[in-house]
Motif scaffolding. Sequence first.
Motif, PDB file in Angstrom:
ATOM      1  N   PHE A  91       0.848  -1.185   0.000  1.00 37.16           N
ATOM      2  CA  PHE A  91       0.000   0.000   0.000  1.00 37.16           C
ATOM      3  C   PHE A  91       0.886   1.238   0.000  1.00 37.16           C
ATOM      4  O   PHE A  91       2.029   1.213   0.437  1.00 37.16           O
ATOM      5  CB  PHE A  91      -0.943   0.029   1.211  1.00 37.16           C
ATOM      6  N   ASP A  92       0.340   2.320  -0.495  1.00 34.59           N
ATOM      7  CA  ASP A  92       1.003   3.622  -0.418  1.00 34.59           C
ATOM      8  C   ASP A  92       0.027   4.694  -0.879  1.00 34.59           C
ATOM      9  O   ASP A  92      -0.878   4.420  -1.679  1.00 34.59           O
ATOM     10  CB  ASP A  92       2.257   3.666  -1.295  1.00 34.59           C
ATOM     11  N   ALA A  93       0.188   5.886  -0.368  1.00 35.68           N
ATOM     12  CA  ALA A  93      -0.453   7.064  -0.952  1.00 35.68           C
ATOM     13  C   ALA A  93       0.554   7.617  -1.947  1.00 35.68           C
ATOM     14  O   ALA A  93       1.355   8.510  -1.643  1.00 35.68           O
ATOM     15  CB  ALA A  93      -0.791   8.088   0.122  1.00 35.68           C
ATOM     16  N   ALA A  94       0.540   7.056  -3.146  1.00 36.40           N
ATOM     17  CA  ALA A  94       1.558   7.387  -4.146  1.00 36.40           C
ATOM     18  C   ALA A  94       1.459   8.851  -4.553  1.00 36.40           C
ATOM     19  O   ALA A  94       0.374   9.438  -4.597  1.00 36.40           O
ATOM     20  CB  ALA A  94       1.401   6.488  -5.362  1.00 36.40           C
ATOM     21  N   ASP A  95       2.591   9.446  -4.860  1.00 35.67           N
ATOM     22  CA  ASP A  95       2.686  10.822  -5.332  1.00 35.67           C
ATOM     23  C   ASP A  95       2.190  11.828  -4.294  1.00 35.67           C
ATOM     24  O   ASP A  95       1.747  12.923  -4.637  1.00 35.67           O
ATOM     25  CB  ASP A  95       1.928  11.015  -6.651  1.00 35.67           C
TER      26      ASP A  95
ATOM     27  N   ALA B 167       0.058  -5.445   7.365  1.00 30.21           N
ATOM     28  CA  ALA B 167       0.195  -4.572   6.200  1.00 30.21           C
ATOM     29  C   ALA B 167       1.649  -4.151   6.053  1.00 30.21           C
ATOM     30  O   ALA B 167       2.336  -3.870   7.045  1.00 30.21           O
ATOM     31  CB  ALA B 167      -0.691  -3.331   6.321  1.00 30.21           C
ATOM     32  N   THR B 168       2.098  -4.093   4.805  1.00 25.67           N
ATOM     33  CA  THR B 168       3.469  -3.667   4.525  1.00 25.67           C
ATOM     34  C   THR B 168       3.454  -2.622   3.419  1.00 25.67           C
ATOM     35  O   THR B 168       2.914  -2.843   2.342  1.00 25.67           O
ATOM     36  CB  THR B 168       4.354  -4.862   4.116  1.00 25.67           C
ATOM     37  N   HIS B 169       4.046  -1.488   3.718  1.00 24.76           N
ATOM     38  CA  HIS B 169       4.112  -0.365   2.780  1.00 24.76           C
ATOM     39  C   HIS B 169       5.022  -0.707   1.609  1.00 24.76           C
ATOM     40  O   HIS B 169       6.009  -1.424   1.742  1.00 24.76           O
ATOM     41  CB  HIS B 169       4.657   0.861   3.521  1.00 24.76           C
ATOM     42  N   PHE B 170       4.663  -0.174   0.435  1.00 24.59           N
ATOM     43  CA  PHE B 170       5.509  -0.347  -0.753  1.00 24.59           C
ATOM     44  C   PHE B 170       5.935   1.040  -1.244  1.00 24.59           C
ATOM     45  O   PHE B 170       5.082   1.882  -1.562  1.00 24.59           O
ATOM     46  CB  PHE B 170       4.729  -1.050  -1.856  1.00 24.59           C
ATOM     47  N   ALA B 171       7.220   1.281  -1.344  1.00 22.87           N
ATOM     48  CA  ALA B 171       8.327   0.448  -0.928  1.00 22.87           C
ATOM     49  C   ALA B 171       9.347   1.375  -0.271  1.00 22.87           C
ATOM     50  O   ALA B 171       9.449   2.550  -0.619  1.00 22.87           O
ATOM     51  CB  ALA B 171       8.983  -0.270  -2.106  1.00 22.87           C
ATOM     52  N   TYR B 172      10.097   0.831   0.666  1.00 19.04           N
ATOM     53  CA  TYR B 172      11.109   1.615   1.367  1.00 19.04           C
ATOM     54  C   TYR B 172      12.329   1.796   0.468  1.00 19.04           C
ATOM     55  O   TYR B 172      12.907   0.832  -0.025  1.00 19.04           O
ATOM     56  CB  TYR B 172      11.519   0.900   2.648  1.00 19.04           C
ATOM     57  N   ASP B 173      12.713   3.063   0.243  1.00 20.23           N
ATOM     58  CA  ASP B 173      13.868   3.344  -0.609  1.00 20.23           C
ATOM     59  C   ASP B 173      15.160   3.007   0.113  1.00 20.23           C
ATOM     60  O   ASP B 173      15.416   3.547   1.197  1.00 20.23           O
ATOM     61  CB  ASP B 173      13.901   4.832  -0.980  1.00 20.23           C
ATOM     62  N   PRO B 174      15.996   2.145  -0.458  1.00 21.90           N
ATOM     63  CA  PRO B 174      17.322   1.929   0.137  1.00 21.90           C
ATOM     64  C   PRO B 174      18.043   3.269   0.263  1.00 21.90           C
ATOM     65  O   PRO B 174      18.022   4.083  -0.662  1.00 21.90           O
ATOM     66  CB  PRO B 174      18.014   1.004  -0.860  1.00 21.90           C
TER      67      PRO B 174
ATOM     68  N   THR C  47       7.024   6.843  -8.305  1.00 20.21           N
ATOM     69  CA  THR C  47       5.728   7.272  -7.792  1.00 20.21           C
ATOM     70  C   THR C  47       5.634   7.103  -6.279  1.00 20.21           C
ATOM     71  O   THR C  47       4.668   7.548  -5.662  1.00 20.21           O
ATOM     72  CB  THR C  47       4.592   6.500  -8.504  1.00 20.21           C
ATOM     73  N   HIS C  48       6.630   6.432  -5.684  1.00 17.37           N
ATOM     74  CA  HIS C  48       6.689   6.215  -4.239  1.00 17.37           C
ATOM     75  C   HIS C  48       7.924   6.915  -3.673  1.00 17.37           C
ATOM     76  O   HIS C  48       8.902   7.139  -4.385  1.00 17.37           O
ATOM     77  CB  HIS C  48       6.787   4.720  -3.909  1.00 17.37           C
TER      78      HIS C  48
ATOM     79  N   PHE D 119       8.493  12.922  -7.749  1.00 13.20           N
ATOM     80  CA  PHE D 119       7.631  11.955  -8.414  1.00 13.20           C
ATOM     81  C   PHE D 119       7.620  12.102  -9.934  1.00 13.20           C
ATOM     82  O   PHE D 119       6.731  11.583 -10.601  1.00 13.20           O
ATOM     83  CB  PHE D 119       6.210  12.095  -7.860  1.00 13.20           C
ATOM     84  N   GLY D 120       8.599  12.785 -10.471  1.00 13.85           N
ATOM     85  CA  GLY D 120       8.671  12.964 -11.911  1.00 13.85           C
ATOM     86  C   GLY D 120       9.501  11.887 -12.577  1.00 13.85           C
ATOM     87  O   GLY D 120       9.615  10.756 -12.089  1.00 13.85           O
ATOM     88  N   THR D 121      10.119  12.233 -13.699  1.00 16.81           N
ATOM     89  CA  THR D 121      11.003  11.299 -14.395  1.00 16.81           C
ATOM     90  C   THR D 121      12.380  11.382 -13.745  1.00 16.81           C
ATOM     91  O   THR D 121      13.039  12.414 -13.807  1.00 16.81           O
ATOM     92  CB  THR D 121      11.099  11.656 -15.884  1.00 16.81           C
TER      93      THR D 121
END
Length: 836
Positions: free
Chosen positions: A289-293, A315-322, A334-335, A455-457
């Motif tokens: 799950f995530d509230a993307a962007d 529940a596990t959030h997607f995704a934790y940035d290394p 987007t996350h 959240f862009g390119t």
Amino acid sequence: MLVHTSQGQNSTGSRTDVTVDANGIMHWPDQTEVQGFGVNYTVPFAHAYRTAMRQGVDIKAEIDKDVYHFARLGFDAYRVHVWDTEICDSLGNLIENEHLELFDYMLMKMKERNMKFLITPIAFWDNGWPEPAEKTPGFANKYGKEDCLTNPDAIEAQANYLYQFLNHVNPYTGVAYKDDPDIVAFEVSNEPHHDESIEKVTAFVSKMVQAMKKTGCQKPIFYNVSHSIHLEDAYYAAGIDGGTFQWYPTGLGSGEEIGGNLLPNVDNYDIPFKAHEGFKKGAKVVYEFDAADVGRSYIYPAMARSFRTAGIQWATHFAYDPTYMAANNTEYDTHYMNLVYAPQKALSLKICSEVFHQVPVYADYGAYPANASFEAFRVSYEEDLAEMVTEDKFYYTNHTSTLPSNTKKLKEIAGFGNSAVVQYEGRGAYFLDQLEKGVWRLEVMPDAVWIDNLFGTNSPDKKLADIVWNTWPMTVQLPDLGKDFSIQGINTGNAVSGKAEGQTVAVSPGTYLISRKGKAVKWSAADTYKNIRLGEYTAPATTLEETVVLHSATQEVTAGTALEIEAEVVSASAPASVKILPNTWGAKTYDMQRTAGYSYAVTVPAEAVKAGYFSYYLLVETEEGTKTYPAGVMGAPKDWDFYQEATYTTRVVGEDSDLYLFDAARDFEELNWVWSSDVALLPSAEPAKSTLTLDMEQLPTNEDKSLMTDYSVRSYFGDVIGARAAALAGYTKLVLRGSSQRDTPVTVTLIGEDGSSFGATVTLGAEAKDYRLALADLKPTQLVTLPRPYPGFLPYYFERSAVVEQLDISRVESIQISIGGQETYQYSIESIRLTK
């Protein structure tokens, strides 16, 4: 549905596996309810692995660092879809390679922190995203996702792979996955999209389940039941122990941060087949799950609340940035989630973990806004705040005025910014934990500064965030510490030693022991507290290479009113001065004053704000000289050889000017809508103007393939009206400028920051003209949850806890344009504005 009678036992002969009862509730071996919360994290595989290799980092050391942060955030759950394509051949034979070895190492390190696991052995994906895929040996590379679900050879390969995967013995623990007491359950595969008969789907799922059970595994086995939901009979007939779900309530891939109050989007996780007997008897987990962007911190605990109401235990959030790649956010643009780089969002997940462990399953708190406070928790869009206040814990994601009932009883504090107990100007998270009466451990993270659109390119060559190590004053107002308390640095390289001045100390990133005046301290860096060592600390060094100025000009202001200008000037040391210089001949400069941290502000007097355009430069003076922004070049505009023409510009309009809430040319790129090729931005006949044009033979389809009965788009204008927001009360009419090739009724709705919605319908004709609506005639309307969530079966309309009877124009922030109830659909809308 079978109730587990686990054969997994520890050395004393007692059961070690989770069980599922007849009501679909998972229990630990001691019969307490399973409650788990955490993250997805992908370092051993695919893009994250390749990025680490390119950077030349020690992957195991990076895993150690991030897992430590998981401990600080209170995570006790982990899930990932394993990239099977990297660790098996086309027949499904397991390959003992570096990816599997790193995965085993990571599980071992998480076990040391008392984390539990839900593992999805099959991803179906290639290993490319966001890069081109490599040629990998696995069956996913040979067959692709679609054939994996139907091709007999691919199905045999998957069954073979699942059998070998569960039998794999982790060399770091000496235990096979099927027997590991910390592996709670397995999910067969990641997001299968079935399109065959119920009989064939049941046969497929059953074959996968039997391959796993053939290993002797007694753990619950889950299957994704939130895709192809018309096949729920097939899923629950296949011998699974529960279903997995996901939630992206703000859609995916917006390309920029989504504005507006999104709490209505997360108000209710309503599962359409919740009356199904298999669903009621099966366990329920959220794998992603995530509230993307969304870059704000208020939303996650509301999602956790809705999950608990729906019967979700894990529940596990997607995704934790290394952390080693979080500055670029290339893995999933987007996350964005990381304790160091996104401290407020990460603290919000810490609060989510508490929600999962404190809120009873199926507890119902009604609808928003009444449910913004529940149990010990509160969320506030207006304050961008999530918080938890119990007798002994106080967690908050932003400045808060909440007063704990008794600060003498507090034992854990985690926060960002200012509260009743901590005042801090830095931009990182901090943690205070009581070790014993009069002795606390303090941990301070460095400042995180977002310098570009997250959240862009994205690219490894595009830095989106900086980390800055600075020293800031911190005031700690805890009765247990009193005044003039001592502070001692305890992490490696931290030699700070001294006393507070009153209740204030200067702190840099690191860990400290702080103790009441005269208190003997027996704790050392090597001692442990819960699942960490006191001296542990990890954060990237300063990445700031030059002064960064973050400023966006107010878009529009009324002539003859003072103009407030704010900016953030981020530097390793405070600049000598920060000034505003209007771009007019002979203009005087205005000195900006530091308000807190990196923030500066100045008020341009009303007499200097004249109709037209107020253009200006921002000048930052440091030891290197003066640098001028927005160009970011050395030198000042008054220098004879200064040639940069870029300025910040604010429109200055008359008091009676119309206020444009939506302008197609300006706002199209940031619309929230269900994508359709029948919607476009087209140039109009008039120069510099465009129209939002819709031309549909029929509306798009819903998740169940039925036709939608409504098609809506939404535009957020809260950041557009800016300094003119105070003048909203003076407007009386809403004006839509547009046309339609055929008579088309269009409903225009104004959305308040509290989720209220008021609108009216106009019928557009062939002539492009103004259609006027009196604000007094707007009535409560239905609010569509936009962006549309994923999965798409979630509620289309938001049902508020109480209908607001009267529009408060001073609080509106978004506009919704809706059509429906016809055979064909067409409109061209140039703008929507307020007029007097």
